[in-house]
Design an enzyme around this catalytic site. Structure first.
Site, PDB file in Angstrom:
ATOM      1  N   THR A   1       6.186   0.398   0.871  1.00  0.00           N
ATOM      2  CA  THR A   1       7.222  -0.370   1.565  1.00  0.00           C
ATOM      3  C   THR A   1       7.223  -1.797   1.036  1.00  0.00           C
ATOM      4  O   THR A   1       6.187  -2.469   1.048  1.00  0.00           O
ATOM      5  CB  THR A   1       6.961  -0.391   3.084  1.00  0.00           C
ATOM      6  OG1 THR A   1       7.048   0.949   3.583  1.00  0.00           O
ATOM      7  CG2 THR A   1       7.985  -1.252   3.811  1.00  0.00           C
TER       8      THR A   1
ATOM      9  N   HIS B   1       5.307   6.403  -1.115  1.00  0.00           N
ATOM     10  CA  HIS B   1       6.071   5.170  -1.350  1.00  0.00           C
ATOM     11  C   HIS B   1       5.227   3.943  -1.046  1.00  0.00           C
ATOM     12  O   HIS B   1       4.184   4.051  -0.378  1.00  0.00           O
ATOM     13  CB  HIS B   1       7.291   5.148  -0.433  1.00  0.00           C
ATOM     14  CG  HIS B   1       6.885   4.958   1.003  1.00  0.00           C
ATOM     15  ND1 HIS B   1       6.433   6.007   1.783  1.00  0.00           N
ATOM     16  CD2 HIS B   1       6.780   3.845   1.769  1.00  0.00           C
ATOM     17  CE1 HIS B   1       6.095   5.541   2.969  1.00  0.00           C
ATOM     18  NE2 HIS B   1       6.281   4.230   2.992  1.00  0.00           N
TER      19      HIS B   1
ATOM     20  N   THR C   1       0.766   4.653   2.013  1.00  0.00           N
ATOM     21  CA  THR C   1       0.110   5.376   3.109  1.00  0.00           C
ATOM     22  C   THR C   1      -0.093   6.840   2.716  1.00  0.00           C
ATOM     23  O   THR C   1       0.825   7.477   2.204  1.00  0.00           O
ATOM     24  CB  THR C   1       0.987   5.345   4.377  1.00  0.00           C
ATOM     25  OG1 THR C   1       1.261   3.977   4.711  1.00  0.00           O
ATOM     26  CG2 THR C   1       0.312   6.034   5.560  1.00  0.00           C
TER      27      THR C   1
ATOM     28  N   HIS D   1       0.846  -1.196   0.000  1.00  0.00           N
ATOM     29  CA  HIS D   1       0.000   0.000   0.000  1.00  0.00           C
ATOM     30  C   HIS D   1       0.879   1.242   0.000  1.00  0.00           C
ATOM     31  O   HIS D   1       2.071   1.173   0.292  1.00  0.00           O
ATOM     32  CB  HIS D   1      -0.868   0.010   1.270  1.00  0.00           C
ATOM     33  CG  HIS D   1      -0.050   0.186   2.505  1.00  0.00           C
ATOM     34  ND1 HIS D   1       0.506  -0.871   3.183  1.00  0.00           N
ATOM     35  CD2 HIS D   1       0.365   1.300   3.172  1.00  0.00           C
ATOM     36  CE1 HIS D   1       1.209  -0.428   4.203  1.00  0.00           C
ATOM     37  NE2 HIS D   1       1.145   0.896   4.224  1.00  0.00           N
TER      38      HIS D   1
HETATM   39  O1  ACK Z   1       5.112   1.376   5.052  1.00  0.00           O
HETATM   40  P1  ACK Z   1       4.303   2.450   5.605  1.00  0.00           P
HETATM   41  O2  ACK Z   1       4.012   3.656   4.822  1.00  0.00           O
HETATM   42  O3  ACK Z   1       4.859   2.869   7.038  1.00  0.00           O
HETATM   43  O4  ACK Z   1       2.936   1.835   6.105  1.00  0.00           O
HETATM   44  C1  ACK Z   1       2.897   1.659   7.493  1.00  0.00           C
HETATM   45  C2  ACK Z   1       1.573   2.092   8.047  1.00  0.00           C
HETATM   46  O5  ACK Z   1       1.743   3.418   8.507  1.00  0.00           O
HETATM   47  C3  ACK Z   1       1.092   1.217   9.212  1.00  0.00           C
HETATM   48  O6  ACK Z   1       2.056   1.159  10.184  1.00  0.00           O
HETATM   49  C4  ACK Z   1       3.062   3.863   8.283  1.00  0.00           C
HETATM   50  N1  ACK Z   1       3.467   4.625   9.472  1.00  0.00           N
HETATM   51  C5  ACK Z   1       3.694   4.170  10.727  1.00  0.00           C
HETATM   52  N2  ACK Z   1       3.998   5.178  11.546  1.00  0.00           N
HETATM   53  C6  ACK Z   1       3.962   6.317  10.802  1.00  0.00           C
HETATM   54  C7  ACK Z   1       4.192   7.694  11.073  1.00  0.00           C
HETATM   55  N3  ACK Z   1       4.503   8.132  12.294  1.00  0.00           N
HETATM   56  N4  ACK Z   1       4.079   8.573  10.049  1.00  0.00           N
HETATM   57  C8  ACK Z   1       3.754   8.169   8.814  1.00  0.00           C
HETATM   58  N5  ACK Z   1       3.538   6.872   8.484  1.00  0.00           N
HETATM   59  C9  ACK Z   1       3.626   5.962   9.467  1.00  0.00           C
HETATM   60  C10 ACK Z   1       3.894   2.631   8.059  1.00  0.00           C
END
Ligand code: ACK
Length: 222
Positions: free
Chosen positions: A155, A153, A71, A69
């Protein structure tokens, strides 16, 4: 109300359809397989292993992190700053559940994370939080002045003990270097695209043909 607060998700984002997830996993694993056999990569493997000349198997090094995904807003069930405001934005409520075509324009590898850069369209930027880059400024100071969407992005994997939030921060570091005019070291023209080294174990391949990935804008509770 309490019910409204409970209804906020862990995060909002674009969730890639499962058929394209399989394709991206294949393409990205092939890339890792090729990358760690390149002499140029082996020369810098100390960034990954801590030991000079020690071989690294990148396919083992990165652990997959569930469904692919991109985010948009991390809400932490409402505890994150601006979560409620984001959930109530007209674009978010209007587009919730809608289909999008995401463009994956690059793959990047660092000693911490493996990810794909997502290039957002004007329409997709309507769903991007205004402060997504600024919020990262404590980790990546240059992030505050980068264009909206620079952090977008997917992950693909994280090194042992690394949380996926790091992937976007690693991408911001690389984008900041590019914006400062640091070209990096063009290492090789590969079938997939041009491979560039940005120092400190940071590699990026700019895809000759961006991967078009159908996705649904939605949210996740876990
Ligand atoms: O890979 P990602 O974008 O990085 O997807 C996961 C998702 O939320 C669920 O954990 C992202 N994530 C976690 N903490 C944060 C944060 N503080 N700021 C922005 N994205 C976050 C994580």
């Amino acid at each position: 109300s309490q019910l409204e607060e409970m209804s906020l998700p862990l995060y909002f984002g674009w969730f890639l359809l499962s058929s394209i997830q399989d394709k991206i996993r294949c393409t990205s694993m092939d890339f890792l397989k090729t990358l760690d056999t390149l002499e140029a990569f082996k020369k810098h493997s100390i960034d990954f292993t801590g030991k000079a000349e020690k071989e690294v198997d990148l396919e083992q090094y990165f652990k997959a992190k569930g469904t692919l995904h991109c985010t948009t807003k991390y809400c932490d069930y409402g505890k994150a700053e601006g979560a409620k405001e984001y959930a109530q934005k007209p674009a978010v409520t209007d587009f919730y559940g809608s289909a999008f075509e995401m463009s994956l324009s690059a793959l990047f590898v660092t000693p911490r994370t493996f990810g794909a850069r997502v290039s957002l369209t004007e329409e997709q930027l309507l769903l991007w939080p205004d402060d997504a880059e600024k919020e990262a400024a404590s980790a990546v100071p240059a992030a505050a002045s980068l264009p909206l969407g620079s952090r977008a992005h997917v992950t693909l994997g994280c090194a042992e003990g690394i949380e996926p939030v790091q992937t976007g921060l690693d991408l911001l570091q690389i984008v900041a270097l590019q914006q400062e005019g640091q070209q990096g070291e063009l290492v090789e023209e590969m079938e997939l695209g041009s491979l560039t080294y940005y120092g400190e174990g940071r590699w990026l391949i700019s895809l000759r043909e961006p991967i078009c990935a159908p996705a649904c804008f939605s949210s996740s509770y876990k």
